[in-house]
Design a protein around this motif. Structure first.
Motif, PDB file in Angstrom:
ATOM      1  N   LEU A   1      36.316  42.918  48.536  1.00  0.00           N
ATOM      2  CA  LEU A   1      37.457  43.269  47.686  1.00  0.00           C
ATOM      3  C   LEU A   1      38.463  42.120  47.730  1.00  0.00           C
ATOM      4  O   LEU A   1      38.934  41.738  48.802  1.00  0.00           O
ATOM      5  CB  LEU A   1      38.123  44.556  48.164  1.00  0.00           C
ATOM      6  CG  LEU A   1      39.444  44.913  47.479  1.00  0.00           C
ATOM      7  CD1 LEU A   1      39.207  45.292  46.016  1.00  0.00           C
ATOM      8  CD2 LEU A   1      40.164  46.049  48.207  1.00  0.00           C
ATOM      9  N   THR A   2      38.767  41.573  46.567  1.00  0.00           N
ATOM     10  CA  THR A   2      39.830  40.586  46.432  1.00  0.00           C
ATOM     11  C   THR A   2      40.711  41.029  45.273  1.00  0.00           C
ATOM     12  O   THR A   2      40.489  42.078  44.668  1.00  0.00           O
ATOM     13  CB  THR A   2      39.254  39.181  46.175  1.00  0.00           C
ATOM     14  OG1 THR A   2      38.418  39.222  45.000  1.00  0.00           O
ATOM     15  CG2 THR A   2      38.414  38.706  47.362  1.00  0.00           C
ATOM     16  N   TYR A   3      41.714  40.215  44.957  1.00  0.00           N
ATOM     17  CA  TYR A   3      42.613  40.543  43.852  1.00  0.00           C
ATOM     18  C   TYR A   3      42.791  39.328  42.958  1.00  0.00           C
ATOM     19  O   TYR A   3      42.804  38.183  43.425  1.00  0.00           O
ATOM     20  CB  TYR A   3      43.976  41.001  44.380  1.00  0.00           C
ATOM     21  CG  TYR A   3      43.960  42.398  44.976  1.00  0.00           C
ATOM     22  CD1 TYR A   3      44.299  43.503  44.201  1.00  0.00           C
ATOM     23  CD2 TYR A   3      43.580  42.602  46.298  1.00  0.00           C
ATOM     24  CE1 TYR A   3      44.275  44.776  44.741  1.00  0.00           C
ATOM     25  CE2 TYR A   3      43.545  43.871  46.841  1.00  0.00           C
ATOM     26  CZ  TYR A   3      43.895  44.963  46.057  1.00  0.00           C
ATOM     27  OH  TYR A   3      43.857  46.235  46.579  1.00  0.00           O
ATOM     28  N   ALA A   4      42.924  39.597  41.664  1.00  0.00           N
ATOM     29  CA  ALA A   4      43.235  38.558  40.682  1.00  0.00           C
ATOM     30  C   ALA A   4      44.313  39.109  39.763  1.00  0.00           C
ATOM     31  O   ALA A   4      44.112  40.152  39.124  1.00  0.00           O
ATOM     32  CB  ALA A   4      41.994  38.180  39.877  1.00  0.00           C
ATOM     33  N   ASP A   5      45.472  38.450  39.735  1.00  0.00           N
ATOM     34  CA  ASP A   5      46.613  38.929  38.943  1.00  0.00           C
ATOM     35  C   ASP A   5      46.975  40.364  39.293  1.00  0.00           C
ATOM     36  O   ASP A   5      47.341  41.172  38.424  1.00  0.00           O
ATOM     37  CB  ASP A   5      46.307  38.820  37.442  1.00  0.00           C
ATOM     38  CG  ASP A   5      46.060  37.394  36.999  1.00  0.00           C
ATOM     39  OD1 ASP A   5      46.717  36.479  37.546  1.00  0.00           O
ATOM     40  OD2 ASP A   5      45.200  37.183  36.120  1.00  0.00           O
ATOM     41  N   GLY A   6      46.859  40.713  40.586  1.00  0.00           N
ATOM     42  CA  GLY A   6      47.254  42.034  41.051  1.00  0.00           C
ATOM     43  C   GLY A   6      46.222  43.117  40.811  1.00  0.00           C
ATOM     44  O   GLY A   6      46.456  44.278  41.162  1.00  0.00           O
ATOM     45  N   ARG A   7      45.063  42.769  40.238  1.00  0.00           N
ATOM     46  CA  ARG A   7      44.025  43.754  39.942  1.00  0.00           C
ATOM     47  C   ARG A   7      42.849  43.557  40.900  1.00  0.00           C
ATOM     48  O   ARG A   7      42.492  42.421  41.228  1.00  0.00           O
ATOM     49  CB  ARG A   7      43.546  43.617  38.492  1.00  0.00           C
ATOM     50  CG  ARG A   7      44.610  43.979  37.470  1.00  0.00           C
ATOM     51  CD  ARG A   7      44.230  43.470  36.081  1.00  0.00           C
ATOM     52  NE  ARG A   7      42.932  43.949  35.634  1.00  0.00           N
ATOM     53  CZ  ARG A   7      42.733  45.074  34.936  1.00  0.00           C
ATOM     54  NH1 ARG A   7      43.780  45.819  34.590  1.00  0.00           N
ATOM     55  NH2 ARG A   7      41.523  45.433  34.552  1.00  0.00           N
ATOM     56  N   PRO A   8      42.230  44.650  41.331  1.00  0.00           N
ATOM     57  CA  PRO A   8      41.101  44.527  42.265  1.00  0.00           C
ATOM     58  C   PRO A   8      39.899  43.831  41.619  1.00  0.00           C
ATOM     59  O   PRO A   8      39.606  44.021  40.431  1.00  0.00           O
ATOM     60  CB  PRO A   8      40.751  45.986  42.604  1.00  0.00           C
ATOM     61  CG  PRO A   8      41.950  46.783  42.207  1.00  0.00           C
ATOM     62  CD  PRO A   8      42.570  46.068  41.057  1.00  0.00           C
ATOM     63  N   VAL A   9      39.214  43.048  42.422  1.00  0.00           N
ATOM     64  CA  VAL A   9      37.956  42.420  42.021  1.00  0.00           C
ATOM     65  C   VAL A   9      36.927  42.752  43.104  1.00  0.00           C
ATOM     66  O   VAL A   9      37.123  42.413  44.272  1.00  0.00           O
ATOM     67  CB  VAL A   9      38.080  40.895  41.877  1.00  0.00           C
ATOM     68  CG1 VAL A   9      36.732  40.291  41.477  1.00  0.00           C
ATOM     69  CG2 VAL A   9      39.155  40.534  40.860  1.00  0.00           C
ATOM     70  N   LEU A  10      35.849  43.428  42.710  1.00  0.00           N
ATOM     71  CA  LEU A  10      34.794  43.776  43.648  1.00  0.00           C
ATOM     72  C   LEU A  10      33.691  42.723  43.587  1.00  0.00           C
ATOM     73  O   LEU A  10      33.190  42.410  42.502  1.00  0.00           O
ATOM     74  CB  LEU A  10      34.204  45.149  43.314  1.00  0.00           C
ATOM     75  CG  LEU A  10      35.125  46.357  43.474  1.00  0.00           C
ATOM     76  CD1 LEU A  10      34.403  47.629  43.063  1.00  0.00           C
ATOM     77  CD2 LEU A  10      35.643  46.470  44.906  1.00  0.00           C
ATOM     78  N   GLY A  11      33.348  42.198  44.732  1.00  0.00           N
ATOM     79  CA  GLY A  11      32.194  41.311  44.826  1.00  0.00           C
ATOM     80  C   GLY A  11      30.980  42.137  45.190  1.00  0.00           C
ATOM     81  O   GLY A  11      30.944  42.787  46.236  1.00  0.00           O
ATOM     82  N   LEU A  12      29.982  42.165  44.304  1.00  0.00           N
ATOM     83  CA  LEU A  12      28.823  43.006  44.499  1.00  0.00           C
ATOM     84  C   LEU A  12      27.707  42.233  45.195  1.00  0.00           C
ATOM     85  O   LEU A  12      27.636  41.009  45.113  1.00  0.00           O
ATOM     86  CB  LEU A  12      28.320  43.539  43.151  1.00  0.00           C
ATOM     87  CG  LEU A  12      29.369  44.188  42.243  1.00  0.00           C
ATOM     88  CD1 LEU A  12      28.702  44.743  40.999  1.00  0.00           C
ATOM     89  CD2 LEU A  12      30.148  45.268  42.982  1.00  0.00           C
TER      90      LEU A  12
END
Length: 322
Positions: free
Chosen positions: A89-100
């Motif tokens: 789990l990371t964030y880009a522009d305050g939105r979650p980004v899931l690395g699958l």
């Protein structure tokens, strides 16, 4: 890279209802699960058992409950990413980004974790490593597909006996092998199985599987006795599942052992990450499927506001537009 409004992690009953509710709110949704079939623990361990505490159903088989939940969400076209684990789990522009797992990234407006007891991984049958997907299964999504086959079930718990009872009327033969003399399954379930034409071998192990591209036979060795070779088309390895939080434990979530701490909005300590179902913990928590349904609706409604602060927390009743 994909983009979705809500990523639901876990395709058990709570996750499937969250998928419906996100669609009801007009949000696009992806449902991820490490297992290859929807239904989570129900599909993996007790699809044929009757569930008696779901509101509106005096009783319903686990399999039917899962099928109904999938059908309920279907009009909203959720994207199912089954056999897929959310690793990072990371964030880009305050939105979650899931690395699958596999390297794909899923950009989300919000994440709802509904992973039950965590990620389920079947306990492997050691002699079956070369036959997985070629006669070896860990649960049976469609029992009718095993009609007329010689089935070997390995295990001594409730799921092993449930599969035996389910498959006995369909299969040509059913043999259950357990390495101990005593069973972990409920005594009444064992008694039912012993009263049917199901061969039960105790103090026995599968020591070898035969076949080229697929399983054609199994060598069974009873403790202190000689090996016997049985004709087998399908082996159901009902040895149980291990459950853990897996990569979720590294995300920085506030945890109480294996449970995720949430507040009354089902929000975790991480921005735009919510949780619902058995995986959550809060004062007075009761772990029931019925509880998970309500938590899923609460989580999705609050996620909708996190995604769009102008949205209403309560969208109205589903019957309002009928």
């Amino acid at each position: 890279m994909r983009e979705v409004d809500v990523a639901v992690i876990g395709a058990g009953p709570t996750g499937l209802f969250a998928a419906y509710y996100a669609g009801f709110r007009g949000l696009s949704v992806a449902v991820l699960d490490a297992l290859p079939e929807p239904g989570g623990q129900i599909t993996a361990m007790y699809p044929e058992k009757l569930i008696l505490d779901v509101a509106g159903f005096p009783s319903i088989k686990g399999r039917d409950l899962v099928a109904n939940l999938v059908a309920q969400a279907a009009p909203f076209n959720p994207c199912y990413l089954l056999g897929t684990r959310a690793e990072k789990l990371t964030y880009a522009d305050g939105r979650p980004v899931l690395g699958l797992a596999g390297g794909e990234r899923l950009h989300c407006g919000a994440v709802v974790v509904t992973g039950g007891l965590g990620s389920f991984t079947p306990r492997p049958l050691p002699v079956a490593e070369h036959f997985v997907g070629a006669g070896i299964v860990y649960f049976v999504p469609q029992p009718a597909e095993l009609a007329g086959r010689d089935v070997l079930i390995v295990g001594g718990g409730d799921s092993a006996f449930d599969w035996a009872l389910t498959l006995q009327p369909l299969a040509r033969s059913v043999t259950l092998v357990h390495r101990r003399e005593k069973f972990r399954a409920h005594a009444a379930t064992v008694s039912r199985a012993l009263g049917l034409p199901i061969r039960v071998l105790v103090n026995a192990e599968v020591t070898r599987l035969h076949g080229d591209d697929t399983v054609t036979g199994a060598e069974i060795t009873v403790r202190g006795g000689a090996a016997e070779i049985l004709p087998v088309d399908t082996v159901v390895a009902a040895l149980g599942f291990t459950a853990d939080l897996g990569p979720l434990a590294e995300w920085g979530l506030r945890l109480d052992r294996r449970h995720i701490l949430v507040d009354s909005t089902m929000a975790t300590n991480l921005p735009r990450v919510f949780a619902a179902g058995d995986i959550t913990e809060y004062p007075g928590k009761v772990r029931l499927i019925a509880t998970g349904f309500g938590e899923a609706a609460t989580a999705v409604n609050n996620a909708a506001v996190a995604i769009d602060p102008g949205a209403h927390l309560f969208p109205g009743h589903s019957s309002d537009g009928a």
